[in-house]
Design a protein around this motif. Structure first.
Motif, short mmCIF file in Angstrom:
data_model
loop_
_atom_site.label_atom_id
_atom_site.label_comp_id
_atom_site.label_asym_id
_atom_site.label_seq_id
_atom_site.Cartn_x
_atom_site.Cartn_y
_atom_site.Cartn_z
N GLU A 118 10.56 5.28 -3.22
CA GLU A 118 10.61 4.97 -1.79
C GLU A 118 9.23 4.59 -1.28
O GLU A 118 8.22 5.05 -1.80
CB GLU A 118 11.13 6.16 -1.00
CG GLU A 118 12.58 6.48 -1.28
CD GLU A 118 13.11 7.58 -0.36
OE1 GLU A 118 12.41 7.95 0.61
OE2 GLU A 118 14.22 8.05 -0.61
N PHE A 119 9.23 3.78 -0.23
CA PHE A 119 7.98 3.44 0.44
C PHE A 119 7.50 4.64 1.25
O PHE A 119 8.30 5.47 1.68
CB PHE A 119 8.19 2.25 1.38
CG PHE A 119 8.56 0.98 0.67
CD1 PHE A 119 7.66 0.35 -0.17
CD2 PHE A 119 9.81 0.42 0.83
CE1 PHE A 119 8.00 -0.81 -0.84
CE2 PHE A 119 10.15 -0.76 0.18
CZ PHE A 119 9.24 -1.36 -0.66
N LEU B 124 2.62 0.69 -0.61
CA LEU B 124 2.89 -0.65 -0.08
C LEU B 124 3.76 -1.46 -1.04
O LEU B 124 4.48 -2.36 -0.62
CB LEU B 124 1.59 -1.42 0.15
CG LEU B 124 0.60 -0.84 1.14
CD1 LEU B 124 -0.67 -1.67 1.17
CD2 LEU B 124 1.23 -0.77 2.52
N VAL B 125 3.65 -1.15 -2.32
CA VAL B 125 4.40 -1.87 -3.34
C VAL B 125 4.86 -0.85 -4.39
O VAL B 125 4.12 0.08 -4.72
CB VAL B 125 3.56 -3.01 -3.97
CG1 VAL B 125 2.32 -2.50 -4.63
CG2 VAL B 125 4.37 -3.84 -4.94
N LEU B 126 6.09 -1.02 -4.85
CA LEU B 126 6.63 -0.08 -5.83
C LEU B 126 7.44 -0.82 -6.87
O LEU B 126 7.82 -1.98 -6.70
CB LEU B 126 7.46 1.02 -5.16
CG LEU B 126 8.63 0.63 -4.25
CD1 LEU B 126 9.88 0.29 -5.04
CD2 LEU B 126 8.93 1.76 -3.30
N THR B 127 7.71 -0.13 -7.98
CA THR B 127 8.56 -0.65 -9.03
C THR B 127 9.76 0.28 -9.16
O THR B 127 9.68 1.46 -8.80
CB THR B 127 7.83 -0.71 -10.39
OG1 THR B 127 7.40 0.60 -10.75
CG2 THR B 127 6.64 -1.65 -10.33
N ARG C 154 11.55 3.07 9.44
CA ARG C 154 10.12 3.26 9.63
C ARG C 154 9.31 2.00 9.33
O ARG C 154 8.34 1.70 10.00
CB ARG C 154 9.64 4.40 8.75
CG ARG C 154 8.17 4.67 8.96
CD ARG C 154 7.78 5.98 8.45
NE ARG C 154 6.41 6.22 8.87
CZ ARG C 154 5.66 7.14 8.38
NH1 ARG C 154 6.14 7.95 7.47
NH2 ARG C 154 4.43 7.30 8.80
N TRP C 155 9.67 1.26 8.29
CA TRP C 155 8.91 0.10 7.86
C TRP C 155 9.64 -1.17 8.31
O TRP C 155 10.29 -1.83 7.54
CB TRP C 155 8.69 0.12 6.35
CG TRP C 155 8.27 1.46 5.86
CD1 TRP C 155 8.97 2.29 5.06
CD2 TRP C 155 7.05 2.14 6.16
NE1 TRP C 155 8.26 3.45 4.84
CE2 TRP C 155 7.08 3.38 5.50
CE3 TRP C 155 5.94 1.82 6.92
CZ2 TRP C 155 6.05 4.30 5.58
CZ3 TRP C 155 4.91 2.75 7.00
CH2 TRP C 155 4.96 3.96 6.35
N ASN D 265 -1.97 -0.02 -3.62
CA ASN D 265 -1.57 1.21 -2.94
C ASN D 265 -2.76 2.11 -2.61
O ASN D 265 -2.71 2.86 -1.64
CB ASN D 265 -0.54 1.97 -3.78
CG ASN D 265 0.81 1.28 -3.78
OD1 ASN D 265 1.14 0.53 -2.86
ND2 ASN D 265 1.59 1.52 -4.82
N ASP D 266 -3.85 1.99 -3.37
CA ASP D 266 -5.07 2.73 -3.05
C ASP D 266 -5.63 2.33 -1.69
O ASP D 266 -6.45 3.06 -1.11
CB ASP D 266 -6.15 2.50 -4.11
CG ASP D 266 -5.88 3.23 -5.41
OD1 ASP D 266 -5.02 4.13 -5.43
OD2 ASP D 266 -6.52 2.88 -6.42
#
Length: 196
Positions: free
Chosen positions: A3-4, A9-12, A123-124, A182-183
């Motif tokens: 989940e975000f 910001l970006v996920l797999t 939320r996003w 994401n950092d």
């Protein structure tokens, strides 16, 4: 299911990648195999940075939809770019509503909120370009955050043909870039207020 969040910001989603796979292994891998000719020159990769950029471009929309990489809805795009000195930067484009500006323009339309049809989390919120109304102008403001990517964050492709090795290399490459992006999620959250 990943989940975000404020730090993502970006996920797999590897489970979804396997579930959608027409070859039984990886949906992303099928796309990589079909485009392998784009990255190799006589069996060798053009450049270490080229592999990471190629892997990212294939992993995201519009090449894959939904992509192996999913971008948080409040972010317009995340794209890799080579710098003039052959370095790599990740460009994060963030639509900003007028309230984020020091001086708010009067009598102009702004981004409109669009409901996420694939995500129940409001939320996003994705911002979309509004339809023109009459003769009223629209001012769309986007901030671009450039995140430098050092060589230590770039995974070099070693596979010489499509298959499990290529999938492994490409997934490692895009996950390393995603971690770098994401950092810096806190900077995007500072621009958007953490939510819309």
């Amino acid at each position: 299911m990943p989940e975000f969040s404020e730090s993502v910001l970006v996920l797999t989603d590897d489970a979804d990648d396997r579930e959608r796979a027409s070859d039984g292994r990886s949906h992303y891998g099928v796309y990589l195999a079909a485009r392998f000719h784009q990255i190799t020159y006589g069996g060798d990769y053009a450049d270490t940075m080229d592999f990471a950029i190629w892997a990212w471009q294939i992993a995201t929309s519009p090449v894959m939809s939904p992509g192996y990489l999913r971008i948080r809805p409040d972010v317009a795009a995340i794209t890799p770019h080579l710098t003039e000195d052959s370095g790599l930067v990740m460009r994060i484009d963030i639509p900003l509503r007028h309230h984020a500006l020091a001086h708010r323009p009067a009598r102009v339309d702004d981004w409109t909120r669009e409901r996420n049809t694939w995500d129940d989390n409001p939320r996003w919120t994705r911002l979309a370009q509004p339809e023109p109304t009459g003769d009223r102008p629209t001012l769309l403001t986007t901030a671009s955050l450039l995140v430098p990517v050092g060589d230590e964050h770039v995974i070099v492709g070693t596979a010489r043909k499509p298959g499990p090795g290529l999938i492994r290399d490409a997934k490692r490459a895009v996950k390393a870039l995603a971690a770098r992006v994401n950092d810096h999620a806190h900077l995007v959250n500072a621009l958007t207020g953490g939510t819309r």
